[in-house]
Design an enzyme around this catalytic site. Structure first.
Site, PDB file in Angstrom:
ATOM      1  N   LYS A  22      53.158  50.177  28.464  1.00 18.24           N
ATOM      2  CA  LYS A  22      52.226  49.333  27.709  1.00 18.24           C
ATOM      3  C   LYS A  22      50.783  49.708  28.024  1.00 18.24           C
ATOM      4  O   LYS A  22      49.941  49.820  27.123  1.00 18.24           O
ATOM      5  CB  LYS A  22      52.458  47.864  28.056  1.00 18.24           C
ATOM      6  CG  LYS A  22      51.490  46.925  27.340  1.00 18.24           C
ATOM      7  CD  LYS A  22      51.497  45.521  27.902  1.00 18.24           C
ATOM      8  CE  LYS A  22      50.573  45.389  29.091  1.00 18.24           C
ATOM      9  NZ  LYS A  22      50.017  44.036  29.268  1.00 18.24           N
ATOM     10  N   ASN A  23      50.484  49.904  29.306  1.00 17.34           N
ATOM     11  CA  ASN A  23      49.097  50.146  29.714  1.00 17.34           C
ATOM     12  C   ASN A  23      48.609  51.547  29.351  1.00 17.34           C
ATOM     13  O   ASN A  23      47.422  51.843  29.495  1.00 17.34           O
ATOM     14  CB  ASN A  23      48.935  49.892  31.215  1.00 17.34           C
ATOM     15  CG  ASN A  23      49.029  48.416  31.549  1.00 17.34           C
ATOM     16  OD1 ASN A  23      48.847  47.561  30.678  1.00 17.34           O
ATOM     17  ND2 ASN A  23      49.330  48.101  32.799  1.00 17.34           N
ATOM     18  N   CYS A 117      46.005  37.438  30.613  1.00 18.06           N
ATOM     19  CA  CYS A 117      46.531  36.754  31.791  1.00 18.06           C
ATOM     20  C   CYS A 117      45.488  35.855  32.436  1.00 18.06           C
ATOM     21  O   CYS A 117      44.319  36.216  32.539  1.00 18.06           O
ATOM     22  CB  CYS A 117      46.999  37.772  32.833  1.00 18.06           C
ATOM     23  SG  CYS A 117      48.364  38.788  32.284  1.00 18.06           S
ATOM     24  N   ARG A 122      38.220  38.934  35.345  1.00 23.09           N
ATOM     25  CA  ARG A 122      38.380  40.340  34.967  1.00 23.09           C
ATOM     26  C   ARG A 122      37.133  40.695  34.162  1.00 23.09           C
ATOM     27  O   ARG A 122      37.168  40.772  32.943  1.00 23.09           O
ATOM     28  CB  ARG A 122      39.644  40.539  34.126  1.00 23.09           C
ATOM     29  CG  ARG A 122      40.938  40.247  34.873  1.00 23.09           C
ATOM     30  CD  ARG A 122      42.108  40.576  33.988  1.00 23.09           C
ATOM     31  NE  ARG A 122      43.377  40.403  34.691  1.00 23.09           N
ATOM     32  CZ  ARG A 122      44.470  41.089  34.415  1.00 23.09           C
ATOM     33  NH1 ARG A 122      44.451  41.994  33.476  1.00 23.09           N
ATOM     34  NH2 ARG A 122      45.592  40.872  35.060  1.00 23.09           N
ATOM     35  N   PRO A 123      36.003  40.841  34.833  1.00 23.78           N
ATOM     36  CA  PRO A 123      34.729  40.940  34.116  1.00 23.78           C
ATOM     37  C   PRO A 123      34.618  42.220  33.301  1.00 23.78           C
ATOM     38  O   PRO A 123      35.186  43.248  33.638  1.00 23.78           O
ATOM     39  CB  PRO A 123      33.694  40.914  35.247  1.00 23.78           C
ATOM     40  CG  PRO A 123      34.423  41.390  36.452  1.00 23.78           C
ATOM     41  CD  PRO A 123      35.842  40.934  36.293  1.00 23.78           C
ATOM     42  N   VAL A 124      33.857  42.113  32.210  1.00 21.08           N
ATOM     43  CA  VAL A 124      33.641  43.273  31.348  1.00 21.08           C
ATOM     44  C   VAL A 124      32.271  43.896  31.602  1.00 21.08           C
ATOM     45  O   VAL A 124      31.803  44.709  30.814  1.00 21.08           O
ATOM     46  CB  VAL A 124      33.786  42.888  29.857  1.00 21.08           C
ATOM     47  CG1 VAL A 124      35.204  42.471  29.539  1.00 21.08           C
ATOM     48  CG2 VAL A 124      32.794  41.797  29.481  1.00 21.08           C
ATOM     49  N   ASP A 125      31.656  43.530  32.718  1.00 21.09           N
ATOM     50  CA  ASP A 125      30.297  44.018  32.971  1.00 21.09           C
ATOM     51  C   ASP A 125      30.244  45.539  33.092  1.00 21.09           C
ATOM     52  O   ASP A 125      29.256  46.163  32.686  1.00 21.09           O
ATOM     53  CB  ASP A 125      29.697  43.350  34.220  1.00 21.09           C
ATOM     54  CG  ASP A 125      30.493  43.623  35.475  1.00 21.09           C
ATOM     55  OD1 ASP A 125      31.737  43.707  35.376  1.00 21.09           O
ATOM     56  OD2 ASP A 125      29.897  43.745  36.555  1.00 21.09           O
ATOM     57  N   GLN A 126      31.296  46.167  33.627  1.00 19.05           N
ATOM     58  CA  GLN A 126      31.289  47.622  33.760  1.00 19.05           C
ATOM     59  C   GLN A 126      31.385  48.307  32.392  1.00 19.05           C
ATOM     60  O   GLN A 126      30.818  49.382  32.186  1.00 19.05           O
ATOM     61  CB  GLN A 126      32.427  48.084  34.667  1.00 19.05           C
ATOM     62  CG  GLN A 126      32.289  47.625  36.120  1.00 19.05           C
ATOM     63  CD  GLN A 126      31.018  48.142  36.769  1.00 19.05           C
ATOM     64  OE1 GLN A 126      30.833  49.342  36.925  1.00 19.05           O
ATOM     65  NE2 GLN A 126      30.116  47.234  37.129  1.00 19.05           N
ATOM     66  N   ASP A 305      50.240  45.257  39.998  1.00 23.65           N
ATOM     67  CA  ASP A 305      51.227  44.804  39.015  1.00 23.65           C
ATOM     68  C   ASP A 305      52.651  44.763  39.563  1.00 23.65           C
ATOM     69  O   ASP A 305      53.568  44.328  38.862  1.00 23.65           O
ATOM     70  CB  ASP A 305      51.187  45.701  37.768  1.00 23.65           C
ATOM     71  CG  ASP A 305      50.030  45.362  36.845  1.00 23.65           C
ATOM     72  OD1 ASP A 305      49.367  44.329  37.068  1.00 23.65           O
ATOM     73  OD2 ASP A 305      49.786  46.126  35.893  1.00 23.65           O
TER      74      ASP A 305
END
EC number: 2.5.1.7
Length: 419
Positions: A22-23, A117, A122-126, A305
């Site tokens: 999936k990933n 999840c 799970r920040p999107v800053d990067q 995981d």
């Protein structure tokens, strides 16, 4: 709502075929937005997250659909609406992966902040930092990331933290940028490498694949390709742990043991016999299992995981062990459910300590996220009596026909409608 009903105590044995990862599939599906024409992807699992992303692509104007049992075709020639709306992506954090491709090819993107999840920040800053470094104007407004750029420009940048989706997003944006991008502290996960190989098959020029420094020479355009994604190392590990807790003996086919060496080493430490082949892993469990301590970390170390699955193993193994979670906060929501089944388990900060018990008892439990649901399935297989797991839509996000595969190995498991 659907549930899983599992009668524990059955030994798992036989062979099982592993699905595509999936990933790996999700970023590759996002990458089809970079291409005019029809891209064909093989080894695609039929999962909720995959169907969601196909719906997102179709909403944008692509023609994306399954053409065979595990084959997807995407024609992104006529994208008319470079927006990933909240209504579609609210259940899936991987939705942010369309940001880079849309920005690179169309010069604009509007992407709802991701859901998925409920396991902490799970920040999107990067992702945002990377797009800005490549010359985009990026704003976060009313729950959406809005980005614009007349043309992205190659740049040398270093990720502040190792991030898989952040690396993938910058990689996809950089392949069509002017000049060369050098990305330091890139994620090493096999799924990142799989995306890079797919992009190169489309005509990208990416070097350093599999290392922490990726060099991307921008090209004018990409072309369609036919690509097969790698096998799911997490599904492989999950099924191996399920066999281990039942004292079983299984062979996982169409997988790649070198992708989960850290997991296989821990299974050997627990007392299992492991045989590795070019495209299979064979496990034979020896009871009693021994509890194993572990610490999650980015690839090639032990994957976050697989943390929950090993917690279930430790609950029925001999001795005590500590599991330290270093990747995500709030990823212990399965602990109270394991306690309901009779586990002796204690949380302190980012560490869980287990004291193995002779047996768990079946109970009604509730899944809280994707890997927690797998943990509860494993615990139920090892338990005495019947367990009913609710909220299994979490399981369906990341495991293809899990109950069918387990039943084929001898488990007594069925999908039922909640009363």
């Amino acid at each position: 709502m659907e549930q899983l009903k599992i009668m524990g105590g059955r030994r798992l044995e036989g062979e099982v075929t592993i699905s595509g990862a999936k990933n790996a599939v999700l970023p590759i599906l996002a990458a089809t937005l970079l291409v005019k024409g029809t891209t064909v992807i093989d080894n695609v699992p039929r999962l909720r997250d995959v169907n969601t992303l196909l719906a997102v692509l179709n909403e944008m104007g692509a023609k994306a659909h399954f053409t065979a049992e595990n084959q997807v075709s995407v024609d992104a020639s006529n994208i008319t609406n470079p927006v990933a709306p909240y209504e579609l992506v609210r259940t899936m954090r991987a939705s942010v992966l369309v940001l880079g491709p849309l920005l690179a090819r169309f010069g604009q993107a509007k992407v709802s902040l991701p859901g998925g999840c409920a396991i902490g920040a799970r920040p999107v800053d990067q992702h945002i930092k990377g797009m800005r470094a490549l010359g985009a104007e990026v704003d976060v407004c009313e729950g959406y990331i809005e980005a614009k750029a007349s043309r992205l420009r190659g740049q040398t940048l270093t990720m502040d933290v190792v991030t898989v989706t952040g690396t993938e997003n910058i990689l996809m944006a950089a392949v069509l940028a002017d000049g060369t991008t050098v990305l330091h502290n890139a994620a090493l996960e096999p799924e990142v490498s799989d995306l890079a190989h797919c992009l190169n098959a489309m005509g990208a020029k990416i070097k350093g694949i599999g290392t922490s420094t990726l060099t991307i020479e921008g090209v004018e355009s990409l072309h369609p390709c036919h690509y097969r994604t790698l096998p799911d190392r997490i599904e492989t590990g999950t099924l191996l742990v399920a066999a281990a807790v039942t004292g079983g003996s299984i062979v996982a086919r169409q997988t790649s043991p070198q992708l989960l060496e850290a997991v296989l080493e821990k299974l050997e430490a627990a007392g299992c016999s492991i045989r590795r082949g070019a495209d299979f892993v064979a496990l034979e469990a020896k009871k009693p299992l021994q509890a194993v301590s572990l610490r999650t970390a980015p690839f090639p170390a032990f994957p976050t995981d697989m943390q929950a699955q090993f917690m279930a193993l430790n609950c029925v193994a001999h001795g005590s062990a500590a599991i330290v979670e270093t990747i995500f906060e709030n990823r212990f929501m399965h602990v109270p459910e394991l306690s309901r089944m009779g586990a002796r388990i204690f949380i302190e900060g980012n560490t869980v300590t287990t004291f193995g018990v002779e047996k768990l008892s079946g109970a009604p439990v509730m899944a809280t996220d994707l890997r927690a649901s797998a943990c509860l399935v494993i615990a139920a297989l090892a338990a005495e009596g019947e367990t009913v797991i609710s909220r299994i839509y979490h399981l369906d996000r990341g495991y293809e026909a899990m109950e069918v595969k387990l039943r084929g190995l001898g488990a007594q498991i069925e999908r039922i409608q909640e009363a």
